[in-house]
Motif scaffolding. Sequence first.
Motif, short mmCIF file in Angstrom:
data_model
loop_
_atom_site.label_atom_id
_atom_site.label_comp_id
_atom_site.label_asym_id
_atom_site.label_seq_id
_atom_site.Cartn_x
_atom_site.Cartn_y
_atom_site.Cartn_z
N GLN A 9 0.83 -1.20 0.00
CA GLN A 9 0.00 0.00 0.00
C GLN A 9 0.87 1.26 0.00
O GLN A 9 0.44 2.31 -0.43
CB GLN A 9 -0.93 0.00 1.21
CG GLN A 9 -1.91 1.15 1.18
CD GLN A 9 -2.94 1.09 2.28
OE1 GLN A 9 -2.92 0.22 3.11
NE2 GLN A 9 -3.84 2.06 2.28
N TYR A 74 -0.77 8.33 8.77
CA TYR A 74 -2.03 7.80 9.29
C TYR A 74 -2.37 6.46 8.64
O TYR A 74 -2.64 5.48 9.32
CB TYR A 74 -3.17 8.80 9.07
CG TYR A 74 -4.51 8.23 9.48
CD1 TYR A 74 -4.89 8.23 10.82
CD2 TYR A 74 -5.36 7.67 8.53
CE1 TYR A 74 -6.11 7.68 11.21
CE2 TYR A 74 -6.58 7.13 8.91
CZ TYR A 74 -6.95 7.14 10.24
OH TYR A 74 -8.16 6.58 10.62
N TYR A 75 -2.36 6.43 7.32
CA TYR A 75 -2.76 5.19 6.64
C TYR A 75 -1.69 4.11 6.77
O TYR A 75 -2.02 2.92 6.71
CB TYR A 75 -3.13 5.46 5.19
CG TYR A 75 -4.49 6.11 5.08
CD1 TYR A 75 -5.64 5.43 5.49
CD2 TYR A 75 -4.63 7.41 4.62
CE1 TYR A 75 -6.89 6.02 5.43
CE2 TYR A 75 -5.89 8.00 4.54
CZ TYR A 75 -7.01 7.30 4.95
OH TYR A 75 -8.25 7.89 4.89
N SER A 77 -0.15 3.44 9.49
CA SER A 77 -0.31 2.84 10.82
C SER A 77 -1.74 2.38 11.09
O SER A 77 -2.00 1.76 12.12
CB SER A 77 0.12 3.83 11.90
OG SER A 77 -0.72 4.98 11.88
N SER A 78 -2.66 2.64 10.19
CA SER A 78 -4.07 2.30 10.39
C SER A 78 -4.37 0.90 9.88
O SER A 78 -3.80 0.45 8.88
CB SER A 78 -4.95 3.32 9.66
OG SER A 78 -6.31 2.92 9.72
N SER A 79 -5.27 0.23 10.55
CA SER A 79 -5.71 -1.07 10.06
C SER A 79 -6.75 -0.90 8.94
O SER A 79 -7.05 -1.84 8.21
CB SER A 79 -6.30 -1.91 11.19
OG SER A 79 -7.39 -1.23 11.78
N ASP A 80 -7.30 0.30 8.81
CA ASP A 80 -8.25 0.61 7.74
C ASP A 80 -7.51 1.32 6.61
O ASP A 80 -6.97 2.40 6.79
CB ASP A 80 -9.37 1.52 8.25
CG ASP A 80 -10.24 0.86 9.29
OD1 ASP A 80 -10.47 -0.36 9.18
OD2 ASP A 80 -10.68 1.55 10.22
N PRO A 81 -7.49 0.73 5.43
CA PRO A 81 -6.79 1.37 4.31
C PRO A 81 -7.56 2.58 3.78
O PRO A 81 -8.77 2.70 4.00
CB PRO A 81 -6.73 0.26 3.26
CG PRO A 81 -7.92 -0.60 3.55
CD PRO A 81 -8.10 -0.54 5.05
N THR A 88 -9.71 -0.08 -2.19
CA THR A 88 -8.48 0.32 -1.51
C THR A 88 -7.60 1.14 -2.43
O THR A 88 -7.35 0.77 -3.57
CB THR A 88 -7.71 -0.93 -1.03
OG1 THR A 88 -8.53 -1.63 -0.09
CG2 THR A 88 -6.40 -0.55 -0.36
#
Length: 143
Positions: A9, A74-75, A77-81, A88
Amino acid sequence: MASVSTQPQFRYTQTPSKVLHLRNLPWECTEEELIELGKPFGKVVNTKCNVGANRNQAFIEFQDLNQAIAMISYYASSSDPAQVRGKTVYLQYSNRQEIVNNKTAADVAGNVLLVTIEGEDARLVSIDVLHLAHIKAISLMAA
């Protein structure tokens, strides 16, 4: 067995830029959707969407470098992409330091071509001929 995408990602090796490159967007993605995606992280000052061979890539330019870094961080470290329309989105820093919109002289308001036609043949000149002369003049200015 189903194939699982191993496409990362993020690309961590790039130098930070206030311009982010987004991939894997829905082909009908709009500038408004890009602005909404970036809005929580800062002021989006420019976008360029529907680029790339499949028209599924875009650029977002933030007002400040720290805003772009905040979005990537943020993205990362986030579990939500990051997502647009449930798809995505892959983020990375762009090699660009700003988005340059390659507008031609014809795209800029206020361009005027002043033509004076004299002589007996002036009555043979139609609006179509003047339009062609205007297009030719613009292409010469852009060159």
